[in-house]
Design a protein around this motif. Structure first.
Motif, mmCIF file in Angstrom:
data_model
loop_
_atom_site.group_PDB
_atom_site.id
_atom_site.type_symbol
_atom_site.label_atom_id
_atom_site.label_comp_id
_atom_site.label_asym_id
_atom_site.label_seq_id
_atom_site.Cartn_x
_atom_site.Cartn_y
_atom_site.Cartn_z
ATOM 1 N N GLU A 194 1.016 -1.127 0.024
ATOM 2 C CA GLU A 194 0.151 -0.242 0.345
ATOM 3 C C GLU A 194 0.970 1.405 0.148
ATOM 4 O O GLU A 194 0.576 2.315 -0.214
ATOM 5 C CB GLU A 194 -0.921 0.364 1.268
ATOM 6 N N ALA A 195 2.047 1.634 0.828
ATOM 7 C CA ALA A 195 3.459 2.416 1.509
ATOM 8 C C ALA A 195 3.515 2.779 -0.791
ATOM 9 O O ALA A 195 4.040 4.080 -0.516
ATOM 10 C CB ALA A 195 4.129 2.187 2.305
ATOM 11 N N GLN A 196 4.283 1.692 -1.149
ATOM 12 C CA GLN A 196 4.973 1.853 -1.933
ATOM 13 C C GLN A 196 3.876 1.986 -3.297
ATOM 14 O O GLN A 196 3.804 3.299 -4.108
ATOM 15 C CB GLN A 196 5.106 0.408 -2.725
ATOM 16 N N ASN A 197 2.851 1.756 -3.302
ATOM 17 C CA ASN A 197 2.035 2.478 -4.529
ATOM 18 C C ASN A 197 1.219 3.796 -4.047
ATOM 19 O O ASN A 197 1.434 4.626 -5.375
ATOM 20 C CB ASN A 197 0.063 1.690 -4.233
ATOM 21 N N MET A 198 1.361 4.213 -2.963
ATOM 22 C CA MET A 198 1.507 5.817 -2.895
ATOM 23 C C MET A 198 2.481 6.546 -3.202
ATOM 24 O O MET A 198 1.955 7.627 -3.694
ATOM 25 C CB MET A 198 0.950 6.152 -0.892
ATOM 26 N N ASP A 199 2.741 6.047 -2.690
ATOM 27 C CA ASP A 199 4.624 6.638 -3.565
ATOM 28 C C ASP A 199 5.083 6.439 -4.684
ATOM 29 O O ASP A 199 5.235 7.672 -5.372
ATOM 30 C CB ASP A 199 5.865 6.540 -2.732
ATOM 31 N N GLU A 200 4.812 5.375 -5.419
ATOM 32 C CA GLU A 200 4.596 5.346 -6.790
ATOM 33 C C GLU A 200 3.438 6.207 -7.472
ATOM 34 O O GLU A 200 3.737 7.588 -8.437
ATOM 35 C CB GLU A 200 4.717 4.157 -7.658
ATOM 36 N N ILE A 201 2.285 7.111 -6.796
ATOM 37 C CA ILE A 201 1.690 7.988 -7.584
ATOM 38 C C ILE A 201 2.372 8.907 -6.882
ATOM 39 O O ILE A 201 2.547 9.908 -7.462
ATOM 40 C CB ILE A 201 0.484 7.441 -6.752
ATOM 41 N N GLN A 202 2.830 9.013 -5.721
ATOM 42 C CA GLN A 202 3.605 10.285 -5.538
ATOM 43 C C GLN A 202 4.203 11.134 -7.003
ATOM 44 O O GLN A 202 4.803 12.346 -7.435
ATOM 45 C CB GLN A 202 3.966 10.757 -4.385
ATOM 46 N N TYR A 203 5.631 9.673 -6.996
ATOM 47 C CA TYR A 203 6.524 10.178 -8.327
ATOM 48 C C TYR A 203 5.625 10.243 -8.986
ATOM 49 O O TYR A 203 6.440 11.059 -10.095
ATOM 50 C CB TYR A 203 7.446 8.875 -8.077
ATOM 51 N N GLY A 204 4.725 9.765 -9.871
ATOM 52 C CA GLY A 204 4.050 10.047 -10.998
ATOM 53 C C GLY A 204 3.276 11.048 -11.593
ATOM 54 O O GLY A 204 3.655 12.295 -12.117
ATOM 55 N N PHE A 205 3.273 12.259 -10.222
ATOM 56 C CA PHE A 205 2.588 13.138 -9.920
ATOM 57 C C PHE A 205 3.951 14.662 -9.616
ATOM 58 O O PHE A 205 3.375 15.372 -9.978
ATOM 59 C CB PHE A 205 1.065 13.170 -9.132
ATOM 60 N N ASP A 206 4.837 13.905 -9.425
ATOM 61 C CA ASP A 206 5.624 14.726 -8.649
ATOM 62 C C ASP A 206 5.048 15.377 -8.023
ATOM 63 O O ASP A 206 5.697 16.861 -7.618
ATOM 64 C CB ASP A 206 6.427 15.504 -9.616
ATOM 65 N N ASP A 207 4.021 15.290 -6.755
ATOM 66 C CA ASP A 207 3.847 15.729 -5.956
ATOM 67 C C ASP A 207 2.536 15.095 -4.634
ATOM 68 O O ASP A 207 2.445 14.090 -5.124
ATOM 69 C CB ASP A 207 2.206 16.706 -6.328
#
Length: 245
Positions: A68-81
Motif C-alpha cells: 500500500e505504501a509503495q503504491n502511494m509513493d509511486e503515485i507521488q512520483y507519477g504526479f511529482d507531488d
C-alpha cells in the motif's frame, strides 16, 4: 521513564540497522518497518510507512513498509507531488486529515482515494547538505493524525535523522570506493593494451596511447572498452587489479 526507555530502544534499533545492513536499500526498508510499527502502536490503527530520499545526481530513493505504501509513493512520483515530497523539499510537516476534503494536490488526490487511502502525514527528516528526506505515513481512515500523533511522528523523525545521516555517509563512501576500484581496474586494462600495441607496432608509449585514443574517438567507444578489445585480441582476459578499497 517508560517513554524514555522506549526512545532509547528505538535509537538503538535504528543504529543496529545501520551497522547490520549490507546495503543502503536494506537499511531504508528496515527503517520504514520500524516507523510503521511504532506509529501503528501509537494510533491503534494500521499505518503504512514510506521514506523518500532526494540526493543530487540520484533518482529519488524510496522504501516502503507495505505494498500500500509503495503504491502511494509511486503515485507521488507519477504526479511529482504529494505530502512526502512536499515535506522533504519544503522541510516542513504536511498533514492531510481527509483526502476527500483535500484540494491542494489536484489529480493526485483522486488517485490516492481510488486506492482506499483517506489520510496522510509527510514529515521532513533532516539529513545534511543537499540531501532531502521525508517520512510518509498513510492510513485508510480519516482524522487519524491528531496533534499527539503528529508530535510522535516528528519525534521519530528526529530520532531517525542521526541514523539516516550515518547511512547516507556510508553509502557515499561505498560509492566512492566502487568508483576508485573501477578506475584502477580500467587503468590496469589500458596500461596492458598500451604495452600490447607498443610490442606489436614497435612504437613508443605515447604513440600507443594516441592509437588507443584515436580508435576510441573513431568508433565512439570508451577508451577502456577499446583497451579491453585489444587485450582480448591476443587471447588475454581483462587483468584483475590488486587494488583493494
Amino acid at each position: 521513564m517508560a517513554e524514555q526507555a522506549s526512545e532509547t530502544a528505538i535509537r538503538s534499533e535504528l543504529q543496529d540497522l545501520v551497522l547490520e545492513s549490507t546495503e543502503f536499500g536494506e537499511f531504508l526498508n528496515g527503517f520504514v518497518n520500524v516507523a510503521a510499527r511504532e506509529l501503528s502502536e501509537h494510533t491503534g490503527r494500521t499505518i503504512y510507512s514510506a521514506v523518500t530520499l532526494l540526493r543530487p545526481k540520484h533518482a529519488g530513493t524510496v522504501a516502503s513498509s507495505s505494498e500500500e505504501a509503495q503504491n502511494m509513493d509511486e503515485i507521488q512520483y507519477g504526479f511529482d507531488d504529494g505530502p512526502c515530497l512536499r515535506a522533504a523539499r519544503g522541510h516542513t510537516t504536511v498533514l492531510v486529515q481527509d483526502f476527500e476534503a483535500e484540494h491542494r494536490f489536484g489529480n493526485y488526490t483522486k488517485a490516492v482515494i481510488a486506492h482506499g487511502i483517506r489520510s496522510a502525514l509527510g514529515v521532513p527528516i533532516i539529513v545534511e547538505g543537499a540531501v532531502d528526506a521525508g517520512l510518509d505515513l498513510y492510513c485508510r481512515e480519516p482524522g487519524v493524525f491528531d496533534p499527539a500523533t503528529i508530535a510522535e511522528a516528528e519525534k521519530f523523525a528526529v530520532q531517525a535523522s542521526r541514523s539516516l545521516r550515518l547511512a547516507v555517509r556510508i553509502s557515499a563512501l561505498e560509492e566512492l570506493s566502487n568508483h576508485l576500484s573501477a578506475a584502477m581496474e580500467n587503468r590496469t586494462t589500458i596500461d596492458l593494451a598500451v604495452g600490447i600495441i607498443m610490442g606489436q607496432n614497435r612504437c613508443s608509449q605515447e604513440t600507443a596511447v594516441n592509437i588507443l585514443k584515436a580508435a576510441s574517438s573513431a568508433r565512439n567507444i570508451k577508451l577502456h572498452a577499446v583497451a579491453a578489445a585489444v587485450v582480448a585480441s591476443v587471447g588475454e582476459t581483462e587483468p584483475a587489479t590488486h587494488f583493494q578499497a
